[in-house]
Design a protein around this motif. Structure first.
Motif, mmCIF file in Angstrom:
data_model
loop_
_atom_site.group_PDB
_atom_site.id
_atom_site.type_symbol
_atom_site.label_atom_id
_atom_site.label_comp_id
_atom_site.label_asym_id
_atom_site.label_seq_id
_atom_site.Cartn_x
_atom_site.Cartn_y
_atom_site.Cartn_z
ATOM 1 N N ALA A 1 0.823 -1.210 0.000
ATOM 2 C CA ALA A 1 0.000 0.000 0.000
ATOM 3 C C ALA A 1 0.856 1.258 0.000
ATOM 4 O O ALA A 1 0.544 2.236 -0.699
ATOM 5 N N ARG A 2 1.914 1.240 0.776
ATOM 6 C CA ARG A 2 2.737 2.448 0.881
ATOM 7 C C ARG A 2 3.596 2.686 -0.358
ATOM 8 O O ARG A 2 4.106 3.791 -0.542
ATOM 9 N N THR A 3 3.738 1.680 -1.203
ATOM 10 C CA THR A 3 4.569 1.836 -2.401
ATOM 11 C C THR A 3 3.779 1.774 -3.708
ATOM 12 O O THR A 3 4.216 2.343 -4.713
ATOM 13 N N GLU A 4 2.627 1.107 -3.695
ATOM 14 C CA GLU A 4 1.925 0.873 -4.953
ATOM 15 C C GLU A 4 0.467 1.317 -4.984
ATOM 16 O O GLU A 4 -0.180 1.217 -6.027
ATOM 17 N N ALA A 5 -0.072 1.783 -3.876
ATOM 18 C CA ALA A 5 -1.478 2.194 -3.866
ATOM 19 C C ALA A 5 -1.704 3.376 -4.802
ATOM 20 O O ALA A 5 -0.922 4.323 -4.815
ATOM 21 N N ARG A 6 -2.772 3.293 -5.569
ATOM 22 C CA ARG A 6 -3.134 4.362 -6.491
ATOM 23 C C ARG A 6 -4.608 4.724 -6.298
ATOM 24 O O ARG A 6 -5.418 3.851 -5.963
ATOM 25 N N PRO A 7 -4.979 5.980 -6.537
ATOM 26 C CA PRO A 7 -6.388 6.348 -6.438
ATOM 27 C C PRO A 7 -7.168 5.837 -7.638
ATOM 28 O O PRO A 7 -6.605 5.652 -8.726
ATOM 29 N N MET A 8 -8.448 5.602 -7.450
ATOM 30 C CA MET A 8 -9.310 5.346 -8.588
ATOM 31 C C MET A 8 -9.393 6.635 -9.410
ATOM 32 O O MET A 8 -9.196 7.736 -8.879
ATOM 33 N N PRO A 9 -9.663 6.541 -10.704
ATOM 34 C CA PRO A 9 -9.685 7.741 -11.551
ATOM 35 C C PRO A 9 -10.634 8.818 -11.025
ATOM 36 O O PRO A 9 -11.781 8.542 -10.688
ATOM 37 N N GLY A 10 -10.115 10.036 -10.949
ATOM 38 C CA GLY A 10 -10.938 11.186 -10.587
ATOM 39 C C GLY A 10 -11.170 11.405 -9.106
ATOM 40 O O GLY A 10 -11.897 12.326 -8.713
ATOM 41 N N VAL A 11 -10.550 10.591 -8.246
ATOM 42 C CA VAL A 11 -10.845 10.640 -6.815
ATOM 43 C C VAL A 11 -10.444 11.972 -6.179
ATOM 44 O O VAL A 11 -11.238 12.590 -5.461
ATOM 45 N N HIS A 12 -9.226 12.424 -6.404
ATOM 46 C CA HIS A 12 -8.775 13.644 -5.740
ATOM 47 C C HIS A 12 -9.635 14.843 -6.117
ATOM 48 O O HIS A 12 -10.028 15.640 -5.255
ATOM 49 N N ALA A 13 -9.941 14.967 -7.392
ATOM 50 C CA ALA A 13 -10.757 16.101 -7.842
ATOM 51 C C ALA A 13 -12.161 16.025 -7.262
ATOM 52 O O ALA A 13 -12.731 17.042 -6.848
ATOM 53 N N ALA A 14 -12.728 14.819 -7.216
ATOM 54 C CA ALA A 14 -14.090 14.654 -6.695
ATOM 55 C C ALA A 14 -14.159 14.983 -5.210
ATOM 56 O O ALA A 14 -15.056 15.712 -4.763
ATOM 57 N N LEU A 15 -13.228 14.464 -4.424
ATOM 58 C CA LEU A 15 -13.240 14.740 -2.989
ATOM 59 C C LEU A 15 -13.029 16.226 -2.723
ATOM 60 O O LEU A 15 -13.684 16.806 -1.840
ATOM 61 N N ASP A 16 -12.133 16.828 -3.453
ATOM 62 C CA ASP A 16 -11.881 18.251 -3.257
ATOM 63 C C ASP A 16 -13.110 19.080 -3.615
ATOM 64 O O ASP A 16 -13.407 20.082 -2.962
ATOM 65 N N ARG A 17 -13.838 18.648 -4.630
ATOM 66 C CA ARG A 17 -15.046 19.350 -5.061
ATOM 67 C C ARG A 17 -16.175 19.199 -4.033
ATOM 68 O O ARG A 17 -16.920 20.145 -3.772
ATOM 69 N N LEU A 18 -16.284 18.026 -3.450
ATOM 70 C CA LEU A 18 -17.417 17.716 -2.574
ATOM 71 C C LEU A 18 -17.214 18.154 -1.132
ATOM 72 O O LEU A 18 -18.193 18.438 -0.430
ATOM 73 N N ARG A 19 -15.970 18.226 -0.682
ATOM 74 C CA ARG A 19 -15.753 18.441 0.748
ATOM 75 C C ARG A 19 -16.123 19.844 1.217
ATOM 76 O O ARG A 19 -16.287 20.067 2.421
ATOM 77 N N TRP A 20 -16.256 20.774 0.306
ATOM 78 C CA TRP A 20 -16.623 22.127 0.706
ATOM 79 C C TRP A 20 -18.117 22.258 0.954
ATOM 80 O O TRP A 20 -18.560 23.234 1.559
ATOM 81 N N ARG A 21 -18.903 21.281 0.503
ATOM 82 C CA ARG A 21 -20.356 21.343 0.642
ATOM 83 C C ARG A 21 -20.911 20.233 1.527
ATOM 84 O O ARG A 21 -22.078 20.293 1.930
ATOM 85 N N ASN A 22 -20.112 19.211 1.782
ATOM 86 C CA ASN A 22 -20.606 18.037 2.496
ATOM 87 C C ASN A 22 -19.626 17.579 3.572
ATOM 88 O O ASN A 22 -18.430 17.835 3.486
ATOM 89 N N ARG A 23 -20.170 16.865 4.556
ATOM 90 C CA ARG A 23 -19.318 16.153 5.509
ATOM 91 C C ARG A 23 -18.856 14.877 4.805
ATOM 92 O O ARG A 23 -19.685 14.101 4.312
ATOM 93 N N LEU A 24 -17.567 14.642 4.767
ATOM 94 C CA LEU A 24 -17.040 13.431 4.155
ATOM 95 C C LEU A 24 -16.568 12.474 5.251
ATOM 96 O O LEU A 24 -15.816 12.865 6.146
ATOM 97 N N VAL A 25 -17.028 11.230 5.142
ATOM 98 C CA VAL A 25 -16.726 10.213 6.134
ATOM 99 C C VAL A 25 -16.221 8.975 5.405
ATOM 100 O O VAL A 25 -16.658 8.684 4.287
ATOM 101 N N LEU A 26 -15.328 8.241 6.036
ATOM 102 C CA LEU A 26 -14.851 6.981 5.479
ATOM 103 C C LEU A 26 -15.362 5.834 6.351
ATOM 104 O O LEU A 26 -15.257 5.891 7.572
ATOM 105 N N ALA A 27 -15.914 4.808 5.700
ATOM 106 C CA ALA A 27 -16.404 3.626 6.415
ATOM 107 C C ALA A 27 -15.919 2.386 5.675
ATOM 108 O O ALA A 27 -16.463 2.018 4.632
#
Length: 224
Positions: A82-108
């Motif tokens: 994970a620390r060497t090879e983990a990659r985000p799914m396509p579009g993840v960073h942009a989506a989270l950055d877009r959504l976090r200003w309007r919503n509470r983001l939680v990980l489960a």
């Protein structure tokens, strides 16, 4: 008047992080130590679709190994991967950055905290979440609803204002069992899963926009 979605509850592996194959490789490496092989297909069916664990795999296949030992070995291999090879799914960073200003983001997630932390650190997204729930917070893993129920209690969130985002059949089942709406975003490993219980199926996380959330809120109001 719209029923506003205020809280987004994200799964991790397969939804935000392209790490299911890393979990599989970690189990393969751990089991190989004991002369046991496991195919990607077997991993996908047992762990991803059904949400079962190593204890059940050992019993089902009558393996002469201690599942706790396998679990520890797997955890060690996975953290390195994970620390060497983990990659985000396509579009993840942009989506989270877009959504976090309007919503509470939680990980489960049903992953153990050390595994989740390794992935989140690698992707550099931990600080985007108000709260992170892991296997340690739930008596049962998905498809049981325990981790989602824990989040609702911890955040004192109203179910009608929450939306779960999952990639697999077990995650959708967990969300609906908790009384929550769920958006499914299949990936190549889960494309053939049953998503009939999902509120909506999207092609990618990039489609999860504030406009789409408003539509879902309006739809919920109309059907209430």
């Amino acid at each position: 008047m719209q029923r506003v979605i205020t809280t987004l509850i994200f799964d991790l592996d397969g939804t935000l992080a392209d790490t299911e194959i890393l979990h599989c490789r970690a189990y393969q490496q751990a089991l190989t130590t004991f002369g046991i092989s496991i195919s990607e297909e077997a991993y996908e069916e047992h762990w991803i679709r059904q949400g079962r664990n190593i204890d059940e795999y050992v019993v089902e296949h009558e393996l002469d190994v201690d599942p706790d030992v396998i679990r520890e070995e797997k955890a060690r291999h996975f953290e390195n991967l994970a620390r060497t090879e983990a990659r985000p799914m396509p579009g993840v960073h942009a989506a989270l950055d877009r959504l976090r200003w309007r919503n509470r983001l939680v990980l489960a997630t049903s992953s153990y905290r050390d595994a989740a932390t390794a992935v989140l650190d690698s992707l550099q997204i931990a600080d985007m979440f108000e709260y992170i729930a892991t296997k340690e917070n739930a008596a049962r893993v998905k498809p049981a609803p325990d981790v989602h129920l824990h989040v609702l209690e911890k955040l004192r969130a109203r179910p009608q204002e929450c939306l779960v985002v999952e990639d697999a059949e077990k995650g959708v089942k967990a969300a609906t069992a908790a009384g929550l709406r769920c958006v499914a975003i299949p990936n190549p490993l889960t494309a053939d899963h049953d998503f009939s219980a999902a509120t909506l199926v999207l092609g990618s996380i990039s489609e999860l926009t504030p406009e789409r959330l408003r539509e879902l809120g309006q739809r919920a109001l109309e059907t209430a």
